[in-house]
Write a protein that holds these residues in place. Sequence first.
Motif: not given
Length: 464
Positions: A95-98, A164-165, A195-197
């Motif tokens: 979670f904290y490392g996404k 960000g996942g 998304d835009v990318e």
Amino acid sequence: MGIKNYTAERNCQIVIALLKANYIRKIVASPGATNVSFVASVQSDPYFEIYSVVDERSAAYFACGLCKESKEPVVLSCTGATSSRDYMPGLTEAFYGKLPILAITSSMTTSHVGHLYAQSTDRSTPPVDTVVDTFTLQPVKDADDEWDVTIKVNKAISCLSKNGGGPVHIDLTTQFSMDFSVKEIPAVRTIQRIDVESTFPQLPNGKIAIFVGSYPKMTEKLSHQIDQFCAAHDAIVLCDHTSEYRGKYCVLSALYAAQELYDPKLLDVELLIHMGEISGDYYTIGSLHPKLVWRLNEDGEIRDRFNKLTHVFQMSALYFFRHYTPKNFEHKEDFHSEFERKNNELLAKMPVLPFSNIWIASKTTGRIPANSVVHLGILQSLRAWNFFEANQGVKFHSNVGGFGIDGCVSTLVGASLVNRNNLYFGIVGDLAFFYDLNIIANRHLGNNIRILVINNGKGVEFRT
């Protein structure tokens, strides 16, 4: 290649199909009974790369290392009881490392939770810093379950990378089927988030329509860009009075869609671009038959109102329409002209109406002064007024967010205090008016309010 043998449990099939559709192949499995349907199925499919880790705590950390180094999503699979609890330290790290780790905990029916059944733990609310979202997949009994499970799995996979996942949890309910006779999994609809990318999909050939639900604020710049898109692709914009778009290609489609003895073939479109929020235009929603639906909203959420969603565009509407509008194009408006012609034919054939909601709307809609604001009751008033065009510059509002009848007059009064030089009209049935009558005694009431109460004796919705 060998013979593939998949479980007969459809919710598990949907998970496997969508993992493959999204190129997710790495799976870390811990042994158990309730996850045998999933693990045995993926083991027989050479597409997947499977690792066995007996201890679930180690398995979750193992997945973190595998995910971080490979830069690919990783699936975890474990059985019921306390196994899923052992994922928590590793999922906290993820979670904290996404890290995009999909933790699939298999379980018996959730109805057993809280009733002293062995190995039935409550996984409905994981700690907030272990996963970004959680989903429960029920067994598939009918078409509605099929749709619901398909949407949930698409959402879960989308959340692995959204904003960000991070890790996502699926509680996969199993019926302990030992039937592995399925050789090929039936097709499952994949919903992709753009998304835009991202690489943008191509517009399909055929008719294109934009459906705009209740829209918070349609700027002139966005309205102009929608006009350009429609001109380039011969598209139309299906609106009701809450849509805010009043550009050249706007079509009030409710009258055409409401004809019960008329086949609304103009609403059989190849692509429907869905914008805005909840709509009270039941007629158009019920008559639309798109082959594909693209949802356009900055929240990036999967909202499958038309059961045909294939892409969700997480970006501003202005960016989307600029991207799909070529710099040089030949202006087209054949589709819009055809729709307008049909609407005008229906208006010309409209019989003499009796005194009713629709008669009042027919005599009143075009007489509201420009720059006024009209607040419509959520059901009969909104539907009746959607049959008729208003003057340019008139804005409309209806409480279609919560869709309750209990606050339309209070909402009107609150709005009227913002621009005291503008007229604010309220069109409301008697039941809704009496429900919200107390606001009329409020000391903030201005002299720019006009309320038309349509007294039909009771809530006419109960008659129709």
